[in-house]
Design a protein around this motif. Structure first.
Motif, PDB file in Angstrom:
ATOM      1  N   ALA A  53       0.826  -1.258   0.004  1.00 32.28           N
ATOM      2  CA  ALA A  53      -0.161  -0.014   0.063  1.00 32.28           C
ATOM      3  C   ALA A  53       0.892   1.261   0.200  1.00 32.28           C
ATOM      4  O   ALA A  53       1.892   1.171   0.689  1.00 32.28           O
ATOM      5  CB  ALA A  53      -1.155   0.094   1.224  1.00 32.28           C
ATOM      6  N   LEU A  98      -3.099  -2.464  -2.426  1.00 29.54           N
ATOM      7  CA  LEU A  98      -4.094  -1.374  -2.367  1.00 29.54           C
ATOM      8  C   LEU A  98      -3.383  -0.502  -3.410  1.00 29.54           C
ATOM      9  O   LEU A  98      -2.512  -0.076  -3.366  1.00 29.54           O
ATOM     10  CB  LEU A  98      -4.210  -0.736  -1.180  1.00 29.54           C
ATOM     11  N   LEU A 220      -9.422   3.757  -5.481  1.00 28.11           N
ATOM     12  CA  LEU A 220      -8.824   2.690  -4.751  1.00 28.11           C
ATOM     13  C   LEU A 220      -9.015   1.564  -5.206  1.00 28.11           C
ATOM     14  O   LEU A 220     -10.581   1.177  -5.000  1.00 28.11           O
ATOM     15  CB  LEU A 220      -8.970   3.063  -3.471  1.00 28.11           C
ATOM     16  N   LEU A 222      -8.482  -2.771  -4.763  1.00 26.58           N
ATOM     17  CA  LEU A 222      -7.930  -3.982  -3.870  1.00 26.58           C
ATOM     18  C   LEU A 222      -7.711  -5.140  -4.795  1.00 26.58           C
ATOM     19  O   LEU A 222      -8.426  -5.479  -5.608  1.00 26.58           O
ATOM     20  CB  LEU A 222      -8.922  -4.331  -2.856  1.00 26.58           C
TER      21      LEU A 222
END
Length: 254
Positions: A53, A98, A220, A222
């Motif tokens: 991330a 992420l 964003l 995942l």
């Protein structure tokens, strides 16, 4: 090495084969035990999950949430890579990631968690002193360093703010936020960060509103590897992150 002899009744094991049988049965039992133990671990969501991330996201949203993940799955361990360098999930450099840019790859599974617009923000004390902005250059600013000048927020600042108004340049986002909280200058941040930091959106005059139309907006995502998505330890972290981050992010547009 002869394992079997042929006689009128068919094949008969030699003494060599009989001697090897015990070792083979031991190996088979060990393999079954290893498979069973590994399966038990996976079902219990145990083991290590490596997560990639960006630094700001990792510092302010992911790391503080891990105490809740740990309470739910006490045998999970997280390896958090908080860097701007994207790790390669195809090469198993990470289990989950992420990302603000939608990744591509047939082997990847992705889901959009939300969307956030970047806004000009500062410490309440600085905003009170500045009042309603009529010129972007009327305020000191915090900018990214040369290595990230291609980054959309950095490009916006470079386009609208003169170098004379830059009080600090750093590509370390947490340092940007700390400096902004101290009142050093304005900073561009995704709107969800305003809930967690002592920052507020700057007040601007109507003459500056057209420039806000080009404020960056980030999705964003995942991301996980298709082969690992249903592994219980990975699935547990996937579900947890999706739930946690959707609470703080505006709903992703269709």
């Amino acid at each position: 090495m002869q394992l079997f002899d042929r006689n009128r009744s068919g094949l008969v094991a030699t003494r060599v084969a009989e001697a090897m049988l015990a070792a083979a049965e031991t190996m088979e039992a060990a393999h079954a035990r290893l498979t069973r133990d590994a399966s038990d671990i996976e079902r219990a969501a145990e083991g290590t999950v490596r997560l990639s991330a960006a630094p700001g996201l990792a510092d302010l949203f992911v790391a503080p949430a891990l105490v809740r993940l740990r309470a739910r799955y006490p045998k999970l361990r997280i390896e958090l890579d908080a860097s701007v360098r994207p790790l390669d999930l195809g090469r198993r450099e990470a289990d989950l990631a992420l990302r603000s840019v939608q990744p591509r790859g047939a082997e990847l599974l992705i889901t959009k968690l939300g969307n956030a617009r970047w806004v000009a923000a500062g410490a309440p004390s600085l905003l009170k002193k500045l009042g309603r902005l009529k010129r972007w250059g009327a305020a000191p600013w915090i900018q990214w360093e040369k290595d990230l000048l291609s980054f959309a927020p950095a490009r916006w600042i470079a386009e609208h703010v003169s170098p004379d108004s830059i009080a600090l340049s750093t590509s370390h986002f947490t340092s940007q936020l700390a400096a902004a909280e101290s009142g050093l200058g304005l900073v561009l941040v995704p709107e969800p960060y305003l809930r967690l930091k002592h920052l507020a959106a700057a007040e601007i005059s109507r003459s500056l509103e057209p420039a806000t139309k080009s404020w960056p907006s980030d999705d964003l995502w995942l991301v996980g590897h298709r082969a690992q998505r249903e592994v219980p330890r990975v699935a547990a972290v996937w579900t947890f992150l999706a739930s946690e981050l959707r609470k703080v992010l505006p709903k992703a547009p269709p």
